[in-house]
Design a protein around this motif. Structure first.
Motif, mmCIF file in Angstrom:
data_model
loop_
_atom_site.group_PDB
_atom_site.id
_atom_site.type_symbol
_atom_site.label_atom_id
_atom_site.label_comp_id
_atom_site.label_asym_id
_atom_site.label_seq_id
_atom_site.Cartn_x
_atom_site.Cartn_y
_atom_site.Cartn_z
ATOM 1 N N THR A 15 0.817 -1.223 0.000
ATOM 2 C CA THR A 15 0.000 0.000 0.000
ATOM 3 C C THR A 15 0.847 1.268 0.000
ATOM 4 O OG1 THR A 15 -0.207 -0.270 2.378
ATOM 5 C CG2 THR A 15 -2.102 -0.933 1.058
ATOM 6 N N VAL A 16 1.998 1.218 0.662
ATOM 7 C CA VAL A 16 2.847 2.422 0.720
ATOM 8 C C VAL A 16 3.942 2.283 -0.332
ATOM 9 C CG1 VAL A 16 4.331 3.853 2.179
ATOM 10 C CG2 VAL A 16 2.417 2.584 3.201
ATOM 11 N N ASN A 17 3.756 2.880 -1.479
ATOM 12 C CA ASN A 17 4.806 2.814 -2.509
ATOM 13 C C ASN A 17 4.676 3.962 -3.503
ATOM 14 O OD1 ASN A 17 3.299 1.865 -5.027
ATOM 15 N ND2 ASN A 17 2.724 0.280 -3.554
ATOM 16 N N ALA A 18 5.793 4.256 -4.162
ATOM 17 C CA ALA A 18 5.855 5.422 -5.045
ATOM 18 C C ALA A 18 4.897 5.297 -6.229
ATOM 19 C CB ALA A 18 7.281 5.602 -5.552
ATOM 20 N N LYS A 19 4.785 4.095 -6.783
ATOM 21 C CA LYS A 19 3.944 3.940 -7.975
ATOM 22 C C LYS A 19 2.499 4.357 -7.677
ATOM 23 C CE LYS A 19 2.588 0.470 -11.338
ATOM 24 N NZ LYS A 19 2.314 -0.970 -11.405
ATOM 25 N N ALA A 20 1.986 3.853 -6.565
ATOM 26 C CA ALA A 20 0.615 4.191 -6.191
ATOM 27 C C ALA A 20 0.489 5.691 -5.930
ATOM 28 C CB ALA A 20 0.201 3.416 -4.949
ATOM 29 N N GLN A 21 1.529 6.272 -5.344
ATOM 30 C CA GLN A 21 1.443 7.693 -4.986
ATOM 31 C C GLN A 21 1.546 8.595 -6.208
ATOM 32 O OE1 GLN A 21 3.314 9.046 -1.493
ATOM 33 N NE2 GLN A 21 2.962 7.149 -0.391
ATOM 34 N N LEU A 22 2.332 8.166 -7.202
ATOM 35 C CA LEU A 22 2.407 8.965 -8.427
ATOM 36 C C LEU A 22 1.080 8.893 -9.164
ATOM 37 C CD1 LEU A 22 6.000 7.955 -9.511
ATOM 38 C CD2 LEU A 22 5.229 10.282 -9.016
#
Ligand code: GLC
Length: 593
Positions: free
Chosen positions: A472-479
């Motif tokens: 759930t905590v990752n750069a891809k999801a956040q971008l």
């Protein structure tokens, strides 16, 4: 300290945003489970997009890695798993093409025990390099038992001595951090000249500045006297009074400035633990006169420590303590110095876990609150890898055997020897160990939700375990969460940081303007205003999991809420009078007085 604040000089190194990369945990592109230089180069667009201007690399030099590269065996060669000198040169040119800069870590309080200088120094008492390190004879009891020259404790292993016995030449050498990091003898001018040579080498390569590791430890009180016995239960004591901020510190740094630093327009930041006195800080960072641009102080990092009980202790801290520290640094700036802003680095736990609540419910709001605070205070801003994602500490369920840091490993060993297996004491100590271990900030960066979080290939074992929350905590999801807009902050921490950095750059008063604490109604709310250019900006931070209220003083009016931990688009937020705050809500408003 008093004095009328003068208008602040604008400087590129004040306005730049620095991003710290811990290379082994950043990105592995060559399949050995250890991050590398080419991995960093491949992510420069990610950093540029975020709003980063300067990349600070923790040590990438040749090293046996006893203390993760802070034990350097060759200052002019690269640790092979990280890549080659050509890779570094390519990194520098790729940075330049993006109008970005590189800061290197200068670790010269000590070297590795494998450095050629130390091998030479320890080869015989007659070695010409003997006096490059700090050698002293043993002390002996009446019964002939051998003891170190004094009672100073080792910094990364308090149960042990700061001195290491060399059986070959039968003397002790000073090794403040670990036995593998012998302290250099700065009293010797040849040592200082060798350091300047290292600086020149990296400046010639295109480095724009240096972060200087524990640089206030280079001048030791030459009495090497015993420290006061503050804790009778321990064989070794805290000797900081004798080795930190020593008598020749300023002379050495001024000489370094004269010989090297002043000849270029560099960014310099000295890591200075054990230094809280604002007059002393100002001596170091005063514009033009001081030897360095700024320093890293540690008071905020010790907020949750019981004074005198060391880092593996915990106390609940008060917002008023945080406020006092921030006010002190803003006085240093008002009096002509400069400061740095950081809440995380490779020696610290994750900020959302330390200062807020890292539960699934509150992690995002908390990371945004900390982002708002850091982007609206004075000082050069340092963001640590993963901080922009709101990465958190490792779970307590991990076996301490997962930890890799020499400090955590030694401390766990000590705890195991002190408390019986299965005892309540050991359980409590394990909790503190987990809460404070430096490993918390060293887990691999979580790039995506694939196995190993995209840090390394799925079939490779990462050098250190990836935090379990990566799905759930990752750069891809956040971008993918889309850019933040002024109307909506309900985005990921990465997108939020991106916008907050744009806001900071667009409002120079957040950097250079006047600073004043406002209101004090709720003890959990930290609020301040920044003034300049006819504008006022107001930051209100609710450091609690409870709802809170803040009263904007009469005459203070917000025109626009610019940043908020929650969505600020909803017309809910009044622009004057009483502001209701949700748990861990931070707000930035721009307005008038
Ligand atoms: C600094 C570094 C830390 C290291 C120590 C000794 O505090 O940041 O990682 O262990 O110095 O070099």
């Amino acid at each position: 300290m008093s004095g009328v604040a003068k208008p602040l000089d604008r400087q590129w190194w004040k306005e730049s945003v620095v991003y710290q990369v811990y290379p082994s945990s950043f990105l592995d592109t060559d399949g050995d489970g250890i991050g590398n230089i080419n991995g960093i180069t491949s992510k420069l667009d990610y950093l540029k997009e975020l709003g980063v201007d300067i990349l600070w690399l923790t040590p990438i030099y040749e090293s046996p890695q006893m203390d993760m590269g802070y034990d350097i065996a060759n200052y002019k060669a690269i640790h092979p798993p990280y890549g080659t000198m050509e890779d570094v040169e390519r990194l520098i040119s790729e940075l330049k093409s993006r109008d970005m800069k590189l800061v290197m870590d200068l670790v010269v309080n000590h070297t590795s025990h494998k450095h050629a200088w130390f091998l030479d120094s320890s080869s015989s008492k007659q070695s010409p390099k003997r006096s490059w390190y700090i050698w002293r004879p043993a002390r002996y009891d009446e019964d002939g038992t051998r003891h170190p020259p004094n009672n100073w404790a080792c910094i990364l292993d308090e149960a042990n001595s700061a001195w290491t016995w060399d059986p070959e030449t039968e003397e002790y050498f000073l090794s403040l951090f670990t036995p593998y990091q012998p302290d250099l003898n700065w009293e010797n001018p040849d040592v200082r000249e060798a350091v300047y040579d290292i600086l020149r080498f990296w400046i010639d390569k295109g480095t724009a500045g240096f972060r200087m590791d524990v640089i206030n430890l280079i001048s030791k009180d030459q009495s090497f006297a015993d420290a006061e016995v503050a804790d009778v239960s321990r064989p070794y004591q805290d000797g900081r009074k004798f080795y930190a901020n020593g008598p020749k510190l300023l002379d050495y740094l001024q000489e370094m400035k004269r010989e090297v630093l002043s000849k270029q327009d560099l960014i310099t930041v000295g890591e200075m633990p054990f230094l809280d006195d604002e007059d002393k800080i100002l001596e170091i960072v005063k514009a033009n006169e001081g030897p360095l641009n700024m320093i890293f102080t540690f008071e905020l990092m010790a907020l949750d420590e019981i004074p005198g009980k060391g880092k593996f202790s915990f106390r609940n801290w008060a917002v008023s303590d945080m406020s006092a520290i921030i006010q002190k640094m803003s006085r240093v700036v008002a009096n002509g110095g400069w400061s740095s802003l950081y809440l995380e680095n490779h020696d610290q736990i994750r900020s959302v876990s330390r200062f807020c609540d890292d539960s699934d419910e509150h992690r995002v709001a908390g990371s945004k609150l900390l982002c708002i605070m850091q982007t609206t205070l004075t000082g050069t801003l340092y963001v640590y890898q993963g901080e922009e994602l709101g990465m958190r500490n490792v779970p307590l369920s991990w076996d301490p055997e997962e930890y890799k840091d020499i400090e955590s490993v030694s401390y766990w060993k000590y705890l195991r020897s002190k408390y019986p297996t299965g005892s309540e004491e050991l359980r409590k100590a394990k909790e503190l160990h987990n809460r404070k271990a430096r490993d918390n900030g060293r887990t691999p960066v979580q790039w995506d939700d694939s196995p190993n979080a995209g840090f390394c290939a799925a079939d490779v074992k990462p050098w250190m375990r990836v935090n379990d929350d990566y799905p759930t905590v990752n750069a891809k999801a956040q971008l993918a969460s889309g850019r933040a807009t002024p109307a909506s902050d309900s985005v990921s921490p990465y997108r939020f940081w991106q916008r907050a950095l744009q806001v900071r750059k667009a409002h120079v008063d957040l950097l250079y303007g006047g600073f004043e604490i406002i209101g004090d109604t709720d003890p959990n709310v930290f609020a301040y205003k920044r003034t300049g250019g006819g504008q006022v900006s107001v930051t209100i931070l609710n450091f609690s999991g409870e709802e809170a209220e803040f009263h904007l003083a009469e005459g203070l009016k917000v025109d626009n809420w610019v940043l908020g931990s929650y969505d600020t688009s909803s017309a809910e937020k009044p622009k004057e009078g009483v502001i209701k705050l949700r748990p861990w809500e931070g707000l930035l408003g721009v307005g008038r007085e």
